[in-house]
Design a protein around this motif. Sequence first.
Motif, PDB file in Angstrom:
ATOM      1  N   GLY A 179      -2.972   8.847  -3.285  1.00 33.30           N
ATOM      2  CA  GLY A 179      -2.958   8.566  -1.862  1.00 33.30           C
ATOM      3  C   GLY A 179      -2.567   9.911  -1.084  1.00 33.30           C
ATOM      4  O   GLY A 179      -2.504  11.051  -1.750  1.00 33.30           O
TER       5      GLY A 179
ATOM      6  N   THR B 270      -3.158  15.473  -0.177  1.00 33.60           N
ATOM      7  CA  THR B 270      -3.730  14.240  -0.729  1.00 33.60           C
ATOM      8  C   THR B 270      -3.466  14.483  -2.225  1.00 33.60           C
ATOM      9  O   THR B 270      -3.850  15.748  -2.757  1.00 33.60           O
ATOM     10  CB  THR B 270      -5.341  13.985  -0.499  1.00 33.60           C
ATOM     11  OG1 THR B 270      -5.348  13.885   1.076  1.00 33.60           O
ATOM     12  CG2 THR B 270      -5.912  13.098  -1.197  1.00 33.60           C
TER      13      THR B 270
ATOM     14  N   ASP C 122      -1.841   5.375   1.698  1.00 27.83           N
ATOM     15  CA  ASP C 122      -3.150   5.680   2.246  1.00 27.83           C
ATOM     16  C   ASP C 122      -3.026   6.261   3.587  1.00 27.83           C
ATOM     17  O   ASP C 122      -1.903   5.738   4.305  1.00 27.83           O
ATOM     18  CB  ASP C 122      -3.962   4.561   2.085  1.00 27.83           C
ATOM     19  CG  ASP C 122      -5.404   4.682   2.793  1.00 27.83           C
ATOM     20  OD1 ASP C 122      -6.267   5.125   1.868  1.00 27.83           O
ATOM     21  OD2 ASP C 122      -5.757   4.519   3.654  1.00 27.83           O
ATOM     22  N   SER C 123      -4.017   7.186   4.212  1.00 30.40           N
ATOM     23  CA  SER C 123      -3.673   7.601   5.291  1.00 30.40           C
ATOM     24  C   SER C 123      -3.926   6.544   6.398  1.00 30.40           C
ATOM     25  O   SER C 123      -3.415   7.065   7.557  1.00 30.40           O
ATOM     26  CB  SER C 123      -4.848   8.665   5.358  1.00 30.40           C
ATOM     27  OG  SER C 123      -6.095   8.304   5.299  1.00 30.40           O
TER      28      SER C 123
ATOM     29  N   ASN D 164       0.701  -1.003   0.044  1.00 33.00           N
ATOM     30  CA  ASN D 164      -0.133  -0.067  -0.048  1.00 33.00           C
ATOM     31  C   ASN D 164       0.946   1.326  -0.211  1.00 33.00           C
ATOM     32  O   ASN D 164       0.443   2.376   0.118  1.00 33.00           O
ATOM     33  CB  ASN D 164      -0.779   0.099   1.175  1.00 33.00           C
ATOM     34  CG  ASN D 164      -1.807  -1.133   1.222  1.00 33.00           C
ATOM     35  OD1 ASN D 164      -2.429  -1.443   0.208  1.00 33.00           O
ATOM     36  ND2 ASN D 164      -2.267  -1.544   2.383  1.00 33.00           N
TER      37      ASN D 164
END
Length: 217
Positions: A57, A32, A81-82, A4
């Motif tokens: 992302g 973002t 991703d956060s 990821n």
Amino acid sequence: MSANIKVIAMPKWGMEMADGDIGDWHVSVGDTVNIGDDIVDVETSKIVNTVTASCAGTIRALLAKSGETHIVGAPLAVVADSSVSDADIAAFIASKSSFTSSNVETAKVEQAAAPAVATTSTVQISASSLSEGGDDSDVAASDIARRIATEYGVNLNNIEGTGRHGRVSKRDVENAILNSGGSLKSQAAVSTHKPVFADDSNVKATPVARRLATELG
């Protein structure tokens, strides 16, 4: 978890390209991004590029600074991703002790043609004859070229730009200094500065883990 996490690296634009100069960043840690968003300007000996995101992302780390020169394949930024923890990001970067253009996520670019010039060095001493002239704030120049000119007292009115629409590049400034009797100092291709991360002071961690994280950047 590493699946990821993506890396935006220095792409290779042409067979002769070995490195590129980092210009202005269009993103910061925590931003973002979507596919196609501008990430960072890169200047090479032949072209000026805007690197754009090839994945979506959150920008989790910036691994290069404006003005530095980085080789092809060098990691420039980390996107994830956060939901991915800062600890996972740090562990991912620490595990990737070496990057090449074949094993990292590279980015798309927008290209503008500019002729090649001779040197990839950083200015050490400039010629005093280049300092004369009026206000050069309106001269079309790359951000790197303007920073070098300001630092070494070069007036951009004295530089003939070879870039698109007469834009002055870093190498235009360097070549003008060489031709005027100045000297250049070689610069290492890859910087050793620490990556920039978001504040992790609120992350729960043991003293040993925090100390190791600090040592590994």
